[in-house]
Design a protein around this motif. Structure first.
Motif, PDB file in Angstrom:
ATOM      1  N   LEU A 242      39.978 -14.428  -1.320  1.00  0.00           N
ATOM      2  CA  LEU A 242      41.212 -15.141  -0.984  1.00  0.00           C
ATOM      3  C   LEU A 242      41.655 -16.044  -2.124  1.00  0.00           C
ATOM      4  N   ALA A 243      40.699 -16.761  -2.732  1.00  0.00           N
ATOM      5  CA  ALA A 243      41.039 -17.638  -3.854  1.00  0.00           C
ATOM      6  C   ALA A 243      41.498 -16.839  -5.058  1.00  0.00           C
ATOM      7  N   GLU A 244      40.816 -15.726  -5.323  1.00  0.00           N
ATOM      8  CA  GLU A 244      41.172 -14.900  -6.478  1.00  0.00           C
ATOM      9  C   GLU A 244      42.548 -14.263  -6.298  1.00  0.00           C
ATOM     10  N   LYS A 245      42.813 -13.714  -5.116  1.00  0.00           N
ATOM     11  CA  LYS A 245      44.084 -13.030  -4.867  1.00  0.00           C
ATOM     12  C   LYS A 245      45.266 -13.999  -4.916  1.00  0.00           C
ATOM     13  N   SER A 246      45.040 -15.253  -4.532  1.00  0.00           N
ATOM     14  CA  SER A 246      46.114 -16.247  -4.582  1.00  0.00           C
ATOM     15  C   SER A 246      46.115 -17.005  -5.899  1.00  0.00           C
ATOM     16  N   LYS A 247      45.326 -16.512  -6.870  1.00  0.00           N
ATOM     17  CA  LYS A 247      45.297 -17.058  -8.226  1.00  0.00           C
ATOM     18  C   LYS A 247      44.944 -18.551  -8.251  1.00  0.00           C
ATOM     19  N   HIS A 248      44.217 -19.005  -7.219  1.00  0.00           N
ATOM     20  CA  HIS A 248      43.767 -20.394  -7.109  1.00  0.00           C
ATOM     21  C   HIS A 248      44.940 -21.387  -7.094  1.00  0.00           C
ATOM     22  N   VAL A 249      46.142 -20.889  -6.840  1.00  0.00           N
ATOM     23  CA  VAL A 249      47.325 -21.751  -6.822  1.00  0.00           C
ATOM     24  C   VAL A 249      47.242 -22.768  -5.685  1.00  0.00           C
ATOM     25  N   PHE A 250      46.622 -22.367  -4.570  1.00  0.00           N
ATOM     26  CA  PHE A 250      46.570 -23.243  -3.396  1.00  0.00           C
ATOM     27  C   PHE A 250      45.139 -23.679  -3.093  1.00  0.00           C
ATOM     28  N   GLY A 251      44.319 -23.748  -4.135  1.00  0.00           N
ATOM     29  CA  GLY A 251      42.937 -24.141  -3.959  1.00  0.00           C
ATOM     30  C   GLY A 251      42.131 -23.036  -3.292  1.00  0.00           C
ATOM     31  N   GLN A 252      41.201 -23.438  -2.423  1.00  0.00           N
ATOM     32  CA  GLN A 252      40.360 -22.475  -1.713  1.00  0.00           C
ATOM     33  C   GLN A 252      40.904 -22.253  -0.304  1.00  0.00           C
ATOM     34  N   PRO A 253      41.583 -21.125  -0.054  1.00  0.00           N
ATOM     35  CA  PRO A 253      42.054 -20.843   1.305  1.00  0.00           C
ATOM     36  C   PRO A 253      40.875 -20.662   2.261  1.00  0.00           C
ATOM     37  N   LYS A 254      41.018 -21.193   3.461  1.00  0.00           N
ATOM     38  CA  LYS A 254      39.959 -21.102   4.470  1.00  0.00           C
ATOM     39  C   LYS A 254      40.491 -20.413   5.714  1.00  0.00           C
ATOM     40  N   PRO A 255      39.894 -19.282   6.128  1.00  0.00           N
ATOM     41  CA  PRO A 255      40.346 -18.622   7.363  1.00  0.00           C
ATOM     42  C   PRO A 255      40.121 -19.519   8.571  1.00  0.00           C
ATOM     43  N   VAL A 256      41.134 -19.622   9.433  1.00  0.00           N
ATOM     44  CA  VAL A 256      41.004 -20.439  10.646  1.00  0.00           C
ATOM     45  C   VAL A 256      41.175 -19.605  11.912  1.00  0.00           C
ATOM     46  N   THR A 257      41.410 -18.301  11.761  1.00  0.00           N
ATOM     47  CA  THR A 257      41.457 -17.373  12.891  1.00  0.00           C
ATOM     48  C   THR A 257      40.721 -16.104  12.485  1.00  0.00           C
ATOM     49  N   PRO A 258      40.285 -15.299  13.446  1.00  0.00           N
ATOM     50  CA  PRO A 258      39.706 -14.003  13.089  1.00  0.00           C
ATOM     51  C   PRO A 258      40.732 -13.140  12.354  1.00  0.00           C
ATOM     52  N   SER A 259      40.244 -12.274  11.486  1.00  0.00           N
ATOM     53  CA  SER A 259      41.131 -11.363  10.764  1.00  0.00           C
ATOM     54  C   SER A 259      41.185 -10.017  11.474  1.00  0.00           C
ATOM     55  N   PHE A 260      42.344  -9.373  11.383  1.00  0.00           N
ATOM     56  CA  PHE A 260      42.542  -8.052  11.980  1.00  0.00           C
ATOM     57  C   PHE A 260      43.100  -7.117  10.916  1.00  0.00           C
ATOM     58  N   ILE A 261      42.679  -5.869  10.973  1.00  0.00           N
ATOM     59  CA  ILE A 261      43.141  -4.857  10.026  1.00  0.00           C
ATOM     60  C   ILE A 261      43.804  -3.737  10.806  1.00  0.00           C
ATOM     61  N   PHE A 262      45.021  -3.345  10.387  1.00  0.00           N
ATOM     62  CA  PHE A 262      45.684  -2.232  11.050  1.00  0.00           C
ATOM     63  C   PHE A 262      46.278  -1.293  10.012  1.00  0.00           C
ATOM     64  N   PRO A 263      46.223   0.015  10.269  1.00  0.00           N
ATOM     65  CA  PRO A 263      46.701   0.996   9.302  1.00  0.00           C
ATOM     66  C   PRO A 263      48.218   0.952   9.166  1.00  0.00           C
ATOM     67  N   LEU A 264      48.716   1.383   8.016  1.00  0.00           N
ATOM     68  CA  LEU A 264      50.145   1.358   7.736  1.00  0.00           C
ATOM     69  C   LEU A 264      50.730   2.762   7.746  1.00  0.00           C
ATOM     70  N   SER A 265      51.941   2.851   8.244  1.00  0.00           N
ATOM     71  CA  SER A 265      52.663   4.117   8.238  1.00  0.00           C
ATOM     72  C   SER A 265      54.147   3.831   8.331  1.00  0.00           C
ATOM     73  N   THR A 266      54.933   4.832   8.041  1.00  0.00           N
ATOM     74  CA  THR A 266      56.371   4.754   8.288  1.00  0.00           C
ATOM     75  C   THR A 266      56.716   5.726   9.409  1.00  0.00           C
ATOM     76  N   LEU A 267      57.706   5.377  10.189  1.00  0.00           N
ATOM     77  CA  LEU A 267      58.190   6.255  11.257  1.00  0.00           C
ATOM     78  C   LEU A 267      59.710   6.206  11.257  1.00  0.00           C
ATOM     79  N   SER A 268      60.326   7.370  11.376  1.00  0.00           N
ATOM     80  CA  SER A 268      61.786   7.434  11.438  1.00  0.00           C
ATOM     81  C   SER A 268      62.192   8.530  12.412  1.00  0.00           C
ATOM     82  N   VAL A 269      63.424   8.447  12.895  1.00  0.00           N
ATOM     83  CA  VAL A 269      63.968   9.430  13.833  1.00  0.00           C
ATOM     84  C   VAL A 269      65.283   9.960  13.276  1.00  0.00           C
ATOM     85  N   ASP A 270      65.650  11.164  13.709  1.00  0.00           N
ATOM     86  CA  ASP A 270      66.925  11.738  13.285  1.00  0.00           C
ATOM     87  C   ASP A 270      68.096  11.039  13.959  1.00  0.00           C
ATOM     88  N   VAL A 271      67.878  10.601  15.188  1.00  0.00           N
ATOM     89  CA  VAL A 271      68.931   9.947  15.954  1.00  0.00           C
ATOM     90  C   VAL A 271      68.273   8.910  16.855  1.00  0.00           C
TER      91      VAL A 271
END
Length: 384
Positions: A242-271
């Motif tokens: 978390l610190a590395e990804k935020s380039k230490h701009v905001f110090g040390q981020p601390k998780p305060v809730t559980p983390s969730f991971i969900f897959p990504l996709s796109t969906l579209s319809v003709d109409v």
């Protein structure tokens, strides 16, 4: 015993709750079919036009009472590519607005929408799922999981990517899955974001911090699923990432809730509507969480539904088919434009192709340097 109504809305998410309220507020006897579900602990960054619509529809009151204003958007190219984009900052004051939008807890929005629903005598909510539906002449006949039967003229599908309404109405959908997934959780930062939504762009997707009040932030981190799963297993590794990804701009981020991971996709319809059925929200479109388009587009669906219901003639035969045709036509352009925008934005970030990287970097330079282009881009991103 069969229950008769004018409109049935299927789906208990925010788009479904909003659609049920606007249908009833338009004067139609409405049944909202909303199965019980766990609370949605995510947040939604809603742009100013979406907030204005929610206020006009009496779905919310003062946005300051529910959410955190987003007054700036900061984009940082954190890749080590040869062609890197410049850091770009958008400030709402530059465009004459107090804020680009507000960051809301989905639970707060849901509670506000439910309070609006309780004030409407012509809106009934059923805690059930749709098990089957057939259309006969100008009516949909629905079977619900609680054993009840419902007949309605207009069927509204707000039942997500796997929409039953979409399938029953004979509307085909295209879905494409990505290698990437999204990790979401809430963080406590050592330095506040001060109303600035900050995106660090990496080769596999953005690492985005959205202000949620004080030193708190909502994290949306897009990366390959195995990477996300590996870093969150160990609290020390997660904290370091978390610190590395935020380039230490905001110090040390601390998780305060559980983390969730969900897959990504796109969906579209003709109409977006057919056979007396209309689709709103993720029943009609789904995108990776980039550019804050998902629920904003869903609320524009609901706004269009309200406009078409206001213009309907419920005393005429086949009025629901007329509403569906008008709705489909009114949503076609927005769905196509927004889908192309989000897809291009996401793929340009993922692409290893040098010309694509050059185009992305050049585009951000142009947005940084040309005021008229900045204004146009912000207007498009806000749904104007």
């Amino acid at each position: 015993m069969r229950k008769a109504a004018d409109v049935a809305v299927v789906g208990g998410g925010l788009a479904g709750k909003a659609a049920a309220v606007v249908a009833a507020r338009s004067g139609f006897r409405t049944i909202h079919i909303a199965p019980s579900a766990p609370e949605d602990r995510r947040t939604s960054a809603l742009m100013l036009p979406s907030v204005e619509f929610m206020r006009a529809a009496n779905l919310i009151g003062d946005p300051h009472a529910l959410g955190i204003p987003l007054s700036q958007i900061r984009i940082i190219d954190a890749t080590d590519r040869l062609l890197r984009a410049p850091e770009t900052l958008f400030d709402s004051a530059e465009f004459g607005d107090e804020a680009f939008g507000w960051n809301f807890a989905n639970t707060a929005l849901a509670e506000s929408f439910e309070r609006a629903a309780q004030l409407l005598d012509n809106l009934e909510t059923r805690t059930a799922t749709l098990t089957n539906a057939v259309r006969d002449d100008a009516f949909w006949h629905l079977e619900l999981s609680d054993g009840s039967l419902v007949s309605v003229s207009l069927l509204v599908g707000a039942d997500g990517k796997g929409s039953s309404v979409r399938k029953l109405a004979g509307i085909s959908a295209r879905e494409q899955r990505f290698e990437q997934s999204a990790l979401v959780c809430d963080l406590e930062l050592e330095r506040p974001l001060d109303g600035c939504s900050t995106e660090f762009h990496y080769p596999n997707g953005p690492f985005t911090l959205v202000p949620s009040g004080g030193n708190k932030a909502n994290l949306v981190w897009i990366d390959k699923a195995d990477v996300l799963e590996a870093v969150r297993r160990d609290p020390e590794i997660f904290a370091a990432a978390l610190a590395e990804k935020s380039k230490h701009v905001f110090g040390q981020p601390k998780p305060v809730t559980p983390s969730f991971i969900f897959p990504l996709s796109t969906l579209s319809v003709d109409v977006a509507a057919r056979n007396g059925a209309v689709l709103v929200g993720e029943a009609a479109h789904a995108f990776p969480p980039i550019g804050a388009q998902g629920l904003n587009l869903g609320l524009r669906d609901v706004e269009a539904l309200a406009a078409n219901l206001a213009a309907a003639n419920p005393g005429s035969w086949g009025w629901a088919d007329a509403v569906a045709r008008a709705y489909a036509q009114s949503r076609a352009g927005d769905l196509t434009r927004t889908g192309a925008f989000v897809d291009s934005l996401f793929r340009s970030l993922l692409s290893d192709w040098l010309p694509a990287q050059a185009l992305r970097a050049g585009s951000l330079w142009a947005l940084k340097m040309i005021p008229a282009l900045r204004k146009r881009a912000i207007a498009f991103g806000m749904g104007r």
